[in-house]
Scaffold this motif. Sequence first.
Motif, short mmCIF file in Angstrom:
data_model
loop_
_atom_site.label_atom_id
_atom_site.label_comp_id
_atom_site.label_asym_id
_atom_site.label_seq_id
_atom_site.Cartn_x
_atom_site.Cartn_y
_atom_site.Cartn_z
N ASN A 282 32.55 -4.60 33.12
CA ASN A 282 33.21 -3.30 33.00
C ASN A 282 32.40 -2.42 32.06
OD1 ASN A 282 35.57 -4.07 34.55
ND2 ASN A 282 36.25 -5.25 32.76
N PHE A 283 31.79 -1.37 32.60
CA PHE A 283 31.13 -0.37 31.77
C PHE A 283 32.16 0.68 31.39
CE2 PHE A 283 27.06 -1.60 34.00
CZ PHE A 283 26.41 -2.05 32.86
N TRP A 284 32.61 0.65 30.13
CA TRP A 284 33.55 1.66 29.65
C TRP A 284 32.77 2.81 29.04
CZ3 TRP A 284 38.23 0.97 31.42
CH2 TRP A 284 38.68 -0.33 31.69
N ILE A 285 33.07 4.01 29.43
CA ILE A 285 32.28 5.17 29.06
C ILE A 285 32.75 5.72 27.71
CG2 ILE A 285 31.62 7.52 29.71
CD1 ILE A 285 32.14 6.47 32.68
N PHE A 286 31.83 5.72 26.74
CA PHE A 286 32.10 6.21 25.39
C PHE A 286 31.22 7.43 25.11
CE2 PHE A 286 33.84 2.03 25.14
CZ PHE A 286 34.80 2.04 24.13
N ARG A 287 31.76 8.35 24.37
CA ARG A 287 31.00 9.55 24.01
C ARG A 287 30.73 9.66 22.52
NH1 ARG A 287 34.04 10.84 28.43
NH2 ARG A 287 32.92 11.89 30.14
N GLU A 288 31.35 8.78 21.73
CA GLU A 288 31.17 8.84 20.28
C GLU A 288 30.85 7.46 19.74
OE1 GLU A 288 34.70 10.43 18.60
OE2 GLU A 288 34.43 12.44 19.45
N GLN A 289 29.88 7.40 18.82
CA GLN A 289 29.49 6.14 18.20
C GLN A 289 30.64 5.51 17.43
OE1 GLN A 289 25.81 4.72 17.64
NE2 GLN A 289 26.07 5.43 19.73
N GLU A 290 31.43 6.33 16.75
CA GLU A 290 32.54 5.81 15.97
C GLU A 290 33.57 5.10 16.85
OE1 GLU A 290 31.31 8.81 15.84
OE2 GLU A 290 30.44 8.95 13.84
N ALA A 291 33.76 5.63 18.06
CA ALA A 291 34.71 4.99 18.98
C ALA A 291 34.19 3.62 19.43
CB ALA A 291 34.94 5.89 20.19
N ILE A 292 32.88 3.51 19.63
CA ILE A 292 32.29 2.21 19.97
C ILE A 292 32.52 1.22 18.85
CG2 ILE A 292 30.13 0.98 20.47
CD1 ILE A 292 29.10 3.50 21.80
N GLU A 293 32.31 1.67 17.63
CA GLU A 293 32.51 0.81 16.46
C GLU A 293 33.95 0.27 16.42
OE1 GLU A 293 33.23 1.36 11.72
OE2 GLU A 293 31.84 2.77 12.70
N ARG A 294 34.92 1.14 16.58
CA ARG A 294 36.32 0.72 16.54
C ARG A 294 36.63 -0.28 17.65
NH1 ARG A 294 37.01 6.33 15.52
NH2 ARG A 294 37.58 6.69 17.70
N ALA A 295 36.11 0.00 18.86
CA ALA A 295 36.40 -0.88 19.99
C ALA A 295 35.77 -2.26 19.80
CB ALA A 295 35.89 -0.24 21.28
N LEU A 296 34.60 -2.31 19.18
CA LEU A 296 33.96 -3.60 18.89
C LEU A 296 34.79 -4.41 17.89
CD1 LEU A 296 30.25 -2.42 18.61
CD2 LEU A 296 31.07 -4.15 20.22
N LEU A 297 35.28 -3.75 16.87
CA LEU A 297 36.00 -4.45 15.80
C LEU A 297 37.34 -5.02 16.28
CD1 LEU A 297 35.27 -2.06 12.81
CD2 LEU A 297 34.54 -4.45 13.01
N ILE A 298 38.01 -4.33 17.20
CA ILE A 298 39.30 -4.85 17.68
C ILE A 298 39.16 -5.67 18.95
CG2 ILE A 298 40.54 -2.94 16.62
CD1 ILE A 298 40.83 -1.63 19.33
N GLY A 299 37.91 -5.81 19.44
CA GLY A 299 37.69 -6.67 20.59
C GLY A 299 37.91 -6.03 21.94
N ASP A 300 38.06 -4.72 22.00
CA ASP A 300 38.24 -4.06 23.30
C ASP A 300 36.95 -4.09 24.12
OD1 ASP A 300 40.85 -3.55 22.82
OD2 ASP A 300 40.63 -1.39 22.48
N ILE A 301 35.81 -4.08 23.44
CA ILE A 301 34.54 -4.23 24.14
C ILE A 301 33.76 -5.37 23.49
CG2 ILE A 301 34.37 -1.84 24.91
CD1 ILE A 301 32.41 -1.34 22.61
N ASP A 302 32.85 -5.93 24.27
CA ASP A 302 32.08 -7.09 23.84
C ASP A 302 30.66 -6.73 23.41
OD1 ASP A 302 34.13 -9.06 24.70
OD2 ASP A 302 33.59 -8.36 26.71
N SER A 303 30.18 -5.58 23.85
CA SER A 303 28.78 -5.28 23.63
C SER A 303 28.51 -3.80 23.75
CB SER A 303 27.91 -6.05 24.64
OG SER A 303 26.54 -5.87 24.38
N GLY A 304 27.40 -3.38 23.15
CA GLY A 304 26.97 -1.99 23.25
C GLY A 304 25.78 -1.76 22.34
N ASN A 305 25.15 -0.63 22.49
CA ASN A 305 24.05 -0.23 21.61
C ASN A 305 24.53 0.89 20.71
OD1 ASN A 305 22.65 -2.00 23.19
ND2 ASN A 305 21.11 -0.55 23.87
N ILE A 306 24.11 0.86 19.45
CA ILE A 306 24.46 1.93 18.53
C ILE A 306 23.20 2.43 17.83
CG2 ILE A 306 26.84 1.19 18.14
CD1 ILE A 306 25.97 -0.13 15.56
N SER A 307 23.16 3.71 17.57
CA SER A 307 22.04 4.30 16.86
C SER A 307 22.47 4.88 15.52
CB SER A 307 21.39 5.41 17.70
OG SER A 307 22.35 6.39 18.06
N ASN A 308 23.75 4.84 15.26
CA ASN A 308 24.33 5.40 14.04
C ASN A 308 24.26 4.37 12.92
OD1 ASN A 308 26.38 6.06 12.05
ND2 ASN A 308 27.02 7.68 13.45
#
Length: 572
Positions: A282-308
Motif C-alpha cells: 500500500n503506497f499511502w500518499i503523504f505531502r508533509e514530512q511531519e505526517a510521515i514521522e507521526r505515521a511511522l511512530l504509531i505504526g500506520d506505515i512501515d517504511s518511507g524516505n525522509i529528508s527532514n
Amino acid sequence: MRKYRSVLCALLALFMILSFCGCDRTAGDEGIEEPSEPAETATEESTTPSDETAKEASTAVSILPNPFEGRSDLVILNWEEYMTRPHEIQPGTVLNYAAPYDVPSQLPWNCPSEGWLVDNVYEGLLYMYMNDPEDIRGCIAESWTHSDDYLTWTFQIRDGIKFTDGTVCDAYAIAKAWNHTYEMGHTYITKNNISSWEAKSEKEFVVQLSTPCAYFEIALCGDYLLVASPCALALYGTDDNRAAVGTGPYYIDSYTSGVSIVLKASQNYYLKEKMPCIETVNFWIFREQEAIERALLIGDIDSGNISNLESYYSLQKKGYDGKLVQTIGNSAPLWFNAKKVEAFQTHEVREAICRFIDFNEINNELYDGRGLVQDGIWAKGSSGYVQTDQFYYDPDEGQELLASVGLEPSDIKFEVIYSDYNKDMYLAIHNKLTKFGVRIDLEQLDPKYNLMPEFHGDWSIYYSSVMGYSNVTPYSPWTFILKPDARIKLCWQDIYDPELYEKMLDEYDAIHTATTWDYMLTRCKQLTIYVQDDFGAIGSVQPPEFMVLSKVFKNGIYFSERHDIQLYYLYQ
C-alpha cells in the motif's frame, strides 16, 4: 559497453570461487558481482538482529562482505538478508509505504522518475543488476547481439513471459508497445538514436539505430522504454490507468486519487533475481514530512524516505525501533549565469565567489554536518565524477583575485530568485557572500508563478540537483544545460570564451556518437573538467537523506540517487 559477470558458489564449509570474464550479452540473474569502487557509505543508525530463522538459514551459505558498500546510489541495509532471502511470495504479508507524492497517471511515459512505482511494475528488455551501468543483464530479452557498427541490435525474447493482465509478451507485443510510446512522444524513442524497430518472429526483436548510442542498453533498462501491455493500451487508451499494465514483479491493483496506490505481487513472475515476496504493498500518499514521522511512530506505515533532519532526530529521540539509515542525496552544483550578471564573465570573479563561500560551515548550519561538501560538481564516486582541489574556502585569496582585475566585492551585485524548496541554501549563500561585501538582493518566487526562472535564463546563481544527472546517466544533464537552445541553459561559456564553448560542444557531439560506455564516459568527464576549471559551476553540499524501515521487514534495497525502494527484494 563492458559488462562483468561473476558467479558465487557457496557450499557448506567448503569454498567460494569468484570468476570474472567479459560478457557476451547473455542474460544472467544469479550470483555476486565484482565490487565497485567505494564512494560514500550509507550508515545504519539503529537496527535489529535477524531472527533465529534467518541466522540458521545463513549458516547454509558462506556470506561475503557487501561488495557494493559505499555507493550513494545504492543502499543495501543488510547484505546477509539479501543473500538468504526467499524467492517466493509470502502469503498475507503487507507493506505500508509512505509515497512522497501522488502519481495521477501511472503509464510509464508519464512517470519515468517515480522509480518507487515504475521500477516495481514495469520492465524493459534489459535491467541493471544493483543499478550498475556496467552490469546489464537480460530481463524480457534473454540475450542480445549487435552488428560491428553498433547500428543493428537483435534481441531474443524469453519464452513464456506474460503481462500481468495475462496477455503474452513476445516480440510482436513489444513492437506494438513501442509504437504506443512513439505516439505519446517521438523523442522518447529518437533520443536514443532509434530509427526503427521490428518483430522478426515471436522470439526475435530487431532495433535499428541511426548512429551509435553508447547508452542504448541503459535506455532499454527503464526510463521511457519500459514495456506496457499493448492489449490493455488498445482496450483502454493511452490516458487511462487501467492500461498501466507491465511485466514486473508487481501490478497495480487499485488507485484512489490523492490517497493511495495498491500493488499486488505477480503470481506468475519469471525472473529469480526480482522474485517478489511481500504480497501486498500500500503506497499511502503523504505531502508533509511531519505526517510521515507521526505515521511511522504509531505504526500506520512501515517504511518511507525522509529528508527532514528534524524528523530524523525526532524518530531517534522518541525511540523508533526500526531501521533508520542515513545516506547522501544527489549532487547539487552552484552555477553562475554570465549572461544575467556581467561580472561573472570574468574568471577571477567566479573563482572569488567560490573562495568566499564556506560550504563546510553551511553543511554544519543546515545539516548538522551530515551532508557531504563536494569536491567536484557531480556526486563523489559516481560515474561522471571528477575530483578537483580547486573548490575551497579562502576569503583572503578571494579578495586578491578581485583586486587583480581592479574590483572590490561591493562591485559585484546581483539578484537571487529562490523558491521554498531551496530557500535555506540560497539564504546561507547570501549570508556568506554579503559578509565580504558582495551585494545581493533576494526575491522569493511567488508560488503561483508557474514558469521557473531557470527556464528562460532569468537567474543569477542556480543551485539545484534536478538536472537529470545520476550514476547511470552522466550524459543526461548536458542535453538540458549546454547547447544554445538548451531547455535550462546553465553553461554560458559562449558569452565570455567562445573557443572553450566550441570545445565543449565537440565533446557533447562525441558523447552522442560514442560506440562504447567507456569512451562516452571519457567525453563526459572532459566536459566536467572544462566546467570545473572554468568555475562555470562549483560544488556545494550534497544533503543527507534517510530511509526508514520497520524491523518486521528484511532486505531493504534502494536504487538511484532518489533512493527508490525495490519492493521485490523485501521480505519478512
